[in-house]
Each structure stands twice: as structure tokens, then as C-alpha cells.
Design an enzyme around this catalytic site. Structure first.
Site, PDB file in Angstrom:
ATOM      1  N   GLU A 195     -10.954  -4.923  15.032  1.00  0.00           N
ATOM      2  CA  GLU A 195      -9.797  -4.614  14.313  1.00  0.00           C
ATOM      3  C   GLU A 195      -9.174  -6.014  14.118  1.00  0.00           C
ATOM      4  OE1 GLU A 195      -8.894   0.080  15.273  1.00  0.00           O
ATOM      5  OE2 GLU A 195      -7.441  -1.246  16.136  1.00  0.00           O
ATOM      6  N   GLU A 244     -14.819   3.456  13.728  1.00  0.00           N
ATOM      7  CA  GLU A 244     -13.937   4.240  14.570  1.00  0.00           C
ATOM      8  C   GLU A 244     -13.302   5.396  13.961  1.00  0.00           C
ATOM      9  OE1 GLU A 244     -10.988   2.166  16.742  1.00  0.00           O
ATOM     10  OE2 GLU A 244     -12.379   0.427  17.088  1.00  0.00           O
TER      11      GLU A 244
END
Length: 365
Positions: A160, A262
Site C-alpha cells: 500500500e 486485498e
């Protein structure tokens, strides 16, 4: 006769609409199982949908999932999510025919858009030394996997990384530094295995402005990668329509395959371990209740959006922390043994330890 033929054609058309997932299977039907080693060490139990206790990885594989994701921290306080656990779980997974995505956080703890904290051992390094540390750490883990016969199929260089990695040095306030560090990870992965696919992973999967800004800069600064990875949590990252528009756009704009590394959805609002859950709404996204059926429907919808990415560029998805059930001791903070799990209501195993319907739904996508 014409009426009969029209009726048959209508029936065939309705079947194709009702079951779009049957057109072709996603290449990646995955689950993040980073919590599994610690869960098992603290007594975690996993059962199939009929209630038979067994190996969580085998249960996932028998349901039709074909990929696992494992995160790697550098020197975490609890000793989990290190090279040793990755090697052990990878051996089990590969023996079951599962493929492997390795997710490098380049931290001793969680790395995400709000924090990219250097490992303590790397804190005083110069940029040149930090670049070498990224290369060496990446190479060390991936080469150990290769040598034991469980080569990583995909690798995330950072987790991320909306704002870069290894702050402040790798913050994308200075894209040249970000590029050096990311390319060091890419080069290490490719030195171990040219066929391993390198993923760059951002959060906020419905934010097209973010993705265009980030990957335009990646192109301008020579950042090397093979696959675009996204996090998409429907209760945080925008509407399903925004997510679909973004994933379609980035795949075609940059000519790269895309994978949702995710995603998750709750199957209940109840708590199982006395630690407050992060998502507690009875309907976190309009039209999808926090029930086993709602979880299955939402994850199927996300999977179908990925399947419909133009030119076959949608690889698939991973449900995040599918095995992170409410096991005392297996909390979120590696430095605090008393911390709990705020995610157990989004696992793919219920509070009776049984596989939930979403698991088989994803296995058939």
C-alpha cells in the site's frame, strides 16, 4: 416452431446472464493467510464446511482457491511474519498445489498509506545503504524460497505504497528516491527468478485520480514492475462502480495486468475475542448485509468485476487475512501480546471454525 426456438434462445440467454462467472475461471482465486502460523501456534482450529477439522490450507485448496499471500516483516517484536514462517507455510502450500505471492512490507510492523516505518536495523542507513538493504532483504527471502523448491510466483515490492515506502527517504515527495528503492526490490526479485511477477500495490482501489497520478509518475521515473495491485474494501474505498471504472482504466492505460491483492467483507456484526471489530455495521455497503450470504455476494461481485477487466487483464483477487480468527494471543500488534483481532468477523472461517460459504463461492469464480 418459431415460438419454441425463441423460448429456447431466451432460456440460454438467461443462463449466461445468471452465471457470468462460468465463462472462464479467474487465474488467481487467493487468500492472504499471513496470520496462519501464529494462529496455529496459539491453538487456532480450522474446519471445512461440514465441520471436519483439518489444515486450513488444504481446506482452502479443496474449496477451489489456488493462491496464497504471505507478508514479510524484517524483525517484528513477536517473531512472526519473518522469513522462517514464510518458508514453512510456503512448503505446505506448494505441496497442495497452491501458488505464492510474497508481500514485502519493508518494516518491522504494518506498512500502509498512513505509515511506512523503517525497520529499526535500517534506521541510520544512508540512501545508498538503504537501497542495498532493500535489495539484500528481498533477495535473501526469495532465494531461500527458490532453494527449498517453493519459488514465489508473484512478489509485492512494498505494501500500500500510496505515499512511497521507507519514510522519509522513499517518500514520493522525491520520486527519484522512491524509484531507486522500488527498482532495488524489482531487481532482486528478477535476479532470483525472471518469471516471478513483480507487483506494485496501492490502496484506495476506487480512486482513479490517485492511480493515474501514481503510475504516471512511475512511468516518468522509470519504476519497473509487471502487475498493478489494488486494495479494495467496499466500505472504505468508494462504490463498486468507482472501483470498476478505476481498475478498467489502469489496466488499459498502462497495459498491465491487475490484481486485487486485498479485499474483504464481514459475515457478522458479532465479536468473538473481546476486542472491538473494525467494521460493525449491519450493512457496511448498501445492499450487502454483514451475513455469510452478504459476504459471499460481495466477494463474488468484486471477483466478477475483476474478471470483466478489458482484454483479459484482470488476474483475480485475494481475500485479506482469511485465517485470522479470534484466537487469544494472535492480536494485531506484534509488540503487544494483549492486543486482539479486529478482523475476525471478515475471515473465511466462522466463529464455529467452519469454512464460510464465501470460500466456495470464490473457489468457483
Amino acid at each position: 416452431m418459431k415460438r419454441i426456438l425463441a423460448t429456447l434462445l431466451l432460456a440460454v440467454a438467461s443462463l449466461s446472464v445468471a452465471h457470468p462467472a462460468e465463462a472462464h475461471a479467474l487465474r488467481i482465486r487467493g487468500a492472504d493467510v499471513s496470520s496462519l502460523a501464529k494462529s496455529e501456534a496459539y491453538g487456532g482450529v480450522y474446519r471445512d464446511a461440514r465441520g471436519h477439522q483439518g489444515d486450513a490450507l488444504r481446506i482452502l485448496a479443496r474449496a477451489g482457491l489456488n493462491y496464497i499471500r504471505l507478508k514479510v516483516w524484517v524483525n517484528p517484536a513477536d517473531g512472526y511474519n519473518t522469513k522462517a514462517q514464510v518458508l514453512a507455510v510456503a512448503r505446505r502450500a506448494k505441496a497442495l498445489g497452491l501458488r505464492l505471492l510474497v508481500d514485502f512490507h519493508y518494516s518491522d510492523t504494518w506498512a500502509d498509506p498512513g505509515k511506512q516505518i523503517k525497520p529499526a536495523a535500517w534506521e541510520g542507513l544512508t540512501l545508498d545503504e538503504l537501497t542495498r538493504a532493500v535489495y539484500d532483504h528481498t533477495y535473501d527471502v526469495l532465494d531461500a524460497l527458490r532453494r527449498q523448491g517453493t519459488r514465489a510466483d508473484m512478489v509485492q515490492v512494498g505494501n500500500e505504497i500510496n505515499g512511497g515506502l521507507l519514510w522519509p527517504d522513499g517518500s514520493n515527495a522525491d520520486w527519484a528516491n522512491t524509484a531507486r528503492l522500488l527498482n532495488a526490490g524489482y531487481d532482486a526479485a528478477k535476479r532470483v527468478s525472471r518469471s516471478t511477477q513483480v507487483v506494485l500495490h496501492l490502496a484506495d482501489g476506487g480512486d482513479n485520480g490517485l492511480y493515474r497520478w501514481w503510475f504516471d509518475n512511475a512511468a516518468a521515473h522509470g519504476i519497473r514492475y509487471d502487475v498493478i495491485g489494488l486494495s479494495y474494501y467496499p466500505y472504505w474505498h468508494g462504490t463498486l462502480e468507482a472501483f470498476q471504472a478505476n481498475i478498467n482504466d489502469v489496466a488499459t492505460r498502462y497495459g498491465r495486468p491487475v490484481v486485487v491483492v486485498e479485499t474483504a467483507y464481514p459475515f457478522t456484526t458479532a465479536d468473538d475475542d473481546g476486542w472491538p471489530n473494525i467494521i460493525t455495521s449491519a450493512e457496511p455497503y448498501p445492499g450487502y448485509a454483514a451475513t455469510p450470504q452478504g459476504q459471499a455476494a460481495m466477494l463474488a461481485k468484486v471477483a466478477d468485476i475483476v474478471r470483466d477487466v478489458p482484454h483479459g487483464l484482470g488476474l483475480g483477487l485475494f481475500t485479506w487475512e482469511a485465517t485470522w480468527t479470534g484466537v487469544p494471543g494472535n492480536g494485531w500488534d506484534p509488540a503487544d501480546p494483549s492486543s486482539g483481532d479486529a478482523w475476525e468477523n471478515q475471515a473465511l472461517f466462522g466463529y464455529d471454525d467452519r469454512a464460510l460459504p464465501a470460500m466456495r463461492v470464490l473457489g468457483r469464480r
